[in-house]
Design a protein around this motif. Structure first.
Motif, PDB file in Angstrom:
ATOM      1  N   GLN A 166      20.016  -1.422  12.233  1.00 39.43           N
ATOM      2  CA  GLN A 166      20.221  -0.688  10.989  1.00 39.43           C
ATOM      3  C   GLN A 166      19.168  -1.102   9.960  1.00 39.43           C
ATOM      4  O   GLN A 166      18.940  -2.286   9.734  1.00 39.43           O
ATOM      5  N   ILE A 167      18.540  -0.120   9.365  1.00 41.25           N
ATOM      6  CA  ILE A 167      17.530  -0.368   8.342  1.00 41.25           C
ATOM      7  C   ILE A 167      17.993   0.264   7.037  1.00 41.25           C
ATOM      8  O   ILE A 167      18.802   1.194   7.036  1.00 41.25           O
ATOM      9  N   PRO A 168      17.521  -0.241   5.908  1.00 40.26           N
ATOM     10  CA  PRO A 168      18.041   0.255   4.621  1.00 40.26           C
ATOM     11  C   PRO A 168      17.646   1.684   4.299  1.00 40.26           C
ATOM     12  O   PRO A 168      18.380   2.388   3.607  1.00 40.26           O
ATOM     13  N   PHE A 169      16.488   2.131   4.807  1.00 39.92           N
ATOM     14  CA  PHE A 169      16.005   3.450   4.439  1.00 39.92           C
ATOM     15  C   PHE A 169      15.600   4.251   5.678  1.00 39.92           C
ATOM     16  O   PHE A 169      14.415   4.472   5.935  1.00 39.92           O
ATOM     17  N   PRO A 170      16.573   4.703   6.477  1.00 36.49           N
ATOM     18  CA  PRO A 170      16.221   5.519   7.644  1.00 36.49           C
ATOM     19  C   PRO A 170      15.683   6.882   7.198  1.00 36.49           C
ATOM     20  O   PRO A 170      16.136   7.449   6.194  1.00 36.49           O
ATOM     21  N   ILE A 212      14.036   9.513  -0.599  1.00 35.47           N
ATOM     22  CA  ILE A 212      14.201   8.055  -0.769  1.00 35.47           C
ATOM     23  C   ILE A 212      13.316   7.569  -1.897  1.00 35.47           C
ATOM     24  O   ILE A 212      13.733   6.751  -2.733  1.00 35.47           O
ATOM     25  N   GLY A 213      12.076   8.068  -1.944  1.00 35.32           N
ATOM     26  CA  GLY A 213      11.175   7.669  -3.016  1.00 35.32           C
ATOM     27  C   GLY A 213      11.689   8.074  -4.379  1.00 35.32           C
ATOM     28  O   GLY A 213      11.633   7.282  -5.346  1.00 35.32           O
ATOM     29  N   ASP A 214      12.216   9.288  -4.504  1.00 32.12           N
ATOM     30  CA  ASP A 214      12.772   9.744  -5.783  1.00 32.12           C
ATOM     31  C   ASP A 214      13.970   8.900  -6.194  1.00 32.12           C
ATOM     32  O   ASP A 214      14.160   8.580  -7.381  1.00 32.12           O
ATOM     33  N   LEU A 221      10.455   3.729  -4.837  1.00 34.64           N
ATOM     34  CA  LEU A 221       9.541   3.084  -3.901  1.00 34.64           C
ATOM     35  C   LEU A 221       8.497   4.079  -3.399  1.00 34.64           C
ATOM     36  O   LEU A 221       8.777   5.272  -3.247  1.00 34.64           O
ATOM     37  N   SER A 222       7.290   3.581  -3.132  1.00 37.60           N
ATOM     38  CA  SER A 222       6.276   4.405  -2.469  1.00 37.60           C
ATOM     39  C   SER A 222       6.601   4.504  -0.989  1.00 37.60           C
ATOM     40  O   SER A 222       7.462   3.775  -0.466  1.00 37.60           O
ATOM     41  N   ILE A 223       5.900   5.391  -0.274  1.00 35.15           N
ATOM     42  CA  ILE A 223       6.125   5.527   1.161  1.00 35.15           C
ATOM     43  C   ILE A 223       5.834   4.206   1.876  1.00 35.15           C
ATOM     44  O   ILE A 223       6.597   3.766   2.740  1.00 35.15           O
ATOM     45  N   GLY A 224       4.723   3.559   1.506  1.00 37.54           N
ATOM     46  CA  GLY A 224       4.393   2.281   2.122  1.00 37.54           C
ATOM     47  C   GLY A 224       5.455   1.229   1.857  1.00 37.54           C
ATOM     48  O   GLY A 224       5.808   0.445   2.748  1.00 37.54           O
ATOM     49  N   GLU A 225       5.989   1.201   0.641  1.00 35.17           N
ATOM     50  CA  GLU A 225       7.026   0.215   0.301  1.00 35.17           C
ATOM     51  C   GLU A 225       8.321   0.484   1.064  1.00 35.17           C
ATOM     52  O   GLU A 225       9.022  -0.458   1.462  1.00 35.17           O
ATOM     53  N   ILE A 226       8.649   1.760   1.281  1.00 39.58           N
ATOM     54  CA  ILE A 226       9.837   2.097   2.075  1.00 39.58           C
ATOM     55  C   ILE A 226       9.707   1.518   3.482  1.00 39.58           C
ATOM     56  O   ILE A 226      10.633   0.885   4.010  1.00 39.58           O
ATOM     57  N   VAL A 227       8.546   1.727   4.088  1.00 44.55           N
ATOM     58  CA  VAL A 227       8.328   1.240   5.452  1.00 44.55           C
ATOM     59  C   VAL A 227       8.364  -0.292   5.494  1.00 44.55           C
ATOM     60  O   VAL A 227       8.952  -0.890   6.405  1.00 44.55           O
ATOM     61  N   LEU A 228       7.754  -0.937   4.521  1.00 47.53           N
ATOM     62  CA  LEU A 228       7.732  -2.398   4.501  1.00 47.53           C
ATOM     63  C   LEU A 228       9.130  -2.977   4.271  1.00 47.53           C
ATOM     64  O   LEU A 228       9.470  -4.037   4.822  1.00 47.53           O
ATOM     65  N   GLU A 229       9.945  -2.302   3.458  1.00 51.04           N
ATOM     66  CA  GLU A 229      11.331  -2.743   3.280  1.00 51.04           C
ATOM     67  C   GLU A 229      12.097  -2.643   4.598  1.00 51.04           C
ATOM     68  O   GLU A 229      12.841  -3.561   4.966  1.00 51.04           O
ATOM     69  N   VAL A 231      -2.859  -3.218   3.582  1.00 51.17           N
ATOM     70  CA  VAL A 231      -1.474  -3.259   4.061  1.00 51.17           C
ATOM     71  C   VAL A 231      -0.733  -1.988   3.664  1.00 51.17           C
ATOM     72  O   VAL A 231      -0.007  -1.390   4.475  1.00 51.17           O
ATOM     73  N   THR A 232      -0.918  -1.560   2.417  1.00 57.23           N
ATOM     74  CA  THR A 232      -0.265  -0.329   1.954  1.00 57.23           C
ATOM     75  C   THR A 232      -0.723   0.864   2.770  1.00 57.23           C
ATOM     76  O   THR A 232       0.086   1.731   3.162  1.00 57.23           O
ATOM     77  N   PHE A 233      -2.019   0.942   3.038  1.00 59.10           N
ATOM     78  CA  PHE A 233      -2.552   2.046   3.836  1.00 59.10           C
ATOM     79  C   PHE A 233      -1.913   2.086   5.214  1.00 59.10           C
ATOM     80  O   PHE A 233      -1.461   3.150   5.679  1.00 59.10           O
ATOM     81  N   LEU A 234      -1.873   0.935   5.901  1.00 57.79           N
ATOM     82  CA  LEU A 234      -1.337   0.904   7.256  1.00 57.79           C
ATOM     83  C   LEU A 234       0.162   1.213   7.269  1.00 57.79           C
ATOM     84  O   LEU A 234       0.648   1.900   8.175  1.00 57.79           O
ATOM     85  N   ALA A 235       0.892   0.727   6.273  1.00 53.72           N
ATOM     86  CA  ALA A 235       2.328   1.016   6.204  1.00 53.72           C
ATOM     87  C   ALA A 235       2.574   2.500   5.966  1.00 53.72           C
ATOM     88  O   ALA A 235       3.470   3.109   6.565  1.00 53.72           O
ATOM     89  N   THR A 236       1.767   3.106   5.093  1.00 50.64           N
ATOM     90  CA  THR A 236       1.918   4.539   4.817  1.00 50.64           C
ATOM     91  C   THR A 236       1.544   5.366   6.035  1.00 50.64           C
ATOM     92  O   THR A 236       2.239   6.325   6.395  1.00 50.64           O
ATOM     93  N   ALA A 237       0.442   5.013   6.683  1.00 50.88           N
ATOM     94  CA  ALA A 237       0.031   5.720   7.896  1.00 50.88           C
ATOM     95  C   ALA A 237       1.099   5.583   8.978  1.00 50.88           C
ATOM     96  O   ALA A 237       1.359   6.525   9.735  1.00 50.88           O
ATOM     97  N   ALA A 238       1.726   4.401   9.053  1.00 51.06           N
ATOM     98  CA  ALA A 238       2.776   4.192  10.054  1.00 51.06           C
ATOM     99  C   ALA A 238       3.947   5.127   9.819  1.00 51.06           C
ATOM    100  O   ALA A 238       4.565   5.614  10.775  1.00 51.06           O
ATOM    101  N   ALA A 239       4.264   5.399   8.562  1.00 47.10           N
ATOM    102  CA  ALA A 239       5.363   6.324   8.263  1.00 47.10           C
ATOM    103  C   ALA A 239       5.089   7.693   8.861  1.00 47.10           C
ATOM    104  O   ALA A 239       5.981   8.314   9.459  1.00 47.10           O
ATOM    105  N   ILE A 240       3.847   8.181   8.720  1.00 41.21           N
ATOM    106  CA  ILE A 240       3.494   9.476   9.282  1.00 41.21           C
ATOM    107  C   ILE A 240       3.548   9.413  10.810  1.00 41.21           C
ATOM    108  O   ILE A 240       4.059  10.325  11.472  1.00 41.21           O
TER     109      ILE A 240
END
Length: 334
Positions: free
Chosen positions: A169-173, A183-185, A189-197, A316-325
């Motif tokens: 279970q993750i906080p922001f599926p 989730i961002g609204d 959190l930014s997209i990268g921050e969502i993934v890192l959380e 790090v932010t770039f890679l986390a955001t790219a990972a979301a996509i």
């Protein structure tokens, strides 16, 4: 399945995440299964059966050598691609494979490795069967493995499972782009921050930022090596490497011939350099497949080299955001 950034960005070898990395992972898993059964040291012979796409295009994608290296205990993220040809030559010259790096067994490709053209396993077009026999020829264990894309591998039992026993279970599926925006609204959190959380709950790495910076270092080294190397790419089409010459042309381009679009020539160069390294079986980062491995490093290298004030935090932010996509593609694409 809750995906990790490290599921999307895997350090491995070229030229294919499905046909090279996946089969090597499958061979590693086969060794682990034999070890757990207490049969590894009793194994006197191995049979490899490649089906479907692995049989039809496997030779061109180094599937055969990937499985052999995996059975020797080599792992995609640790293999030195410069040493791989020598390891394979030793097998071919001696007729012997060092199973798991410890147990010598006879191995002749024509006898022990089979491209079963025209045959497929039912569960997936990238299917393979690995069999272990004792010295008397009695089968000790076998399993089917499916390379389902991006270096992911399922065995026969796992293809029957409708839920993942390791799902966390993750906080922001999120399952689509709208989920991410909502989730961002809601959280700010930014997209990268969502993934890192989310990453903090997956347990893949205690220190995800150093892990991501290491991924970038592998990408960066791949670009640099691709720019340095010359010669003909494998595959029999006699295609020459281009990155080295393009690199020299950009370095030597007169100042009066430069324009504001020149940066795109560099981005193209970075992508070509990685793609050529991938083609020769070099160390690359699956992002999110080997076929697309040049895109993320090229754009990230643009940020690192050309954007004023670029930082490790930005990488790090770039890679986390790219990972979301990439996660959206992994969840929703065929």
């Amino acid at each position: 399945m809750s995906l990790s950034i490290l599921d999307l960005f895997k350090i491995g070898v070229g030229p294919s995440s499905s046909h090279t990395v996946g089969p090597m992972v499958a061979a590693n898993r086969f060794l682990e299964a034999l070890l757990q059964l207490g049969q590894l040291e009793n194994t006197g012979q191995i049979r490899i059966e490649l089906y479907g796409s692995l049989a039809m295009t496997g030779a061109g994608h180094a599937t055969d050598t990937a499985v052999m290296l995996g059975l020797m205990g080599e792992k995609p993220d640790q293999l030195d691609p410069d040493q791989a040809p020598a390891l394979i030559n030793d097998v071919r010259n001696t007729g012997q494979l060092i199973l798991a790096g410890q147990y010598p067994i006879p191995f002749v490709e024509d006898q022990h490795l089979h491209f079963l053209h025209g045959h497929s396993l039912a569960k997936h077009p990238n299917g393979m069967t690995l069999r272990a026999f004792d010295a008397a020829g009695l089968e000790l264990f076998h399993d089917n493995y499916y390379s389902v894309g991006g270096g992911f591998v399922l065995n026969e039992e796992e293809t029957e499972q409708t839920t993942s026993a390791t799902d966390i279970q993750i906080p922001f599926p999120f399952n689509n782009a709208q989920d991410l925006l909502d989730i961002g609204d809601r959280t700010g959190l930014s997209i990268g921050e969502i993934v890192l959380e989310n990453e903090q709950h997956l347990g893949r790495s205690d220190q995800i930022q150093p892990a991501l910076l290491n991924i970038w270092q592998v990408m960066d080294h791949c670009i640099n090596r691709g720019c340095e190397q010359t010669g003909v790419l494998p595959g029999g089409l006699n295609v020459n490497r281009r990155a080295n010459q393009l690199h020299q042309e950009l370095l030597n381009r007169p100042a009066d011939q430069q324009d504001h679009l020149e940066v795109m020539d560099w981005v193209n160069l970075f992508a070509i350099a990685v793609n050529e390294e991938n083609a020769v079986g070099g160390r690359v980062v699956t992002a999110p497949t080997n076929g697309a491995a040049g895109v993320i490093p090229a754009v990230l290298a643009y940020y690192d080299r050309f954007v004023p004030g670029s930082t490790e935090s930005g990488i790090v932010t770039f890679l986390a955001t790219a990972a979301a996509i990439g996660m959206l593609y992994k969840k929703n694409a065929s």
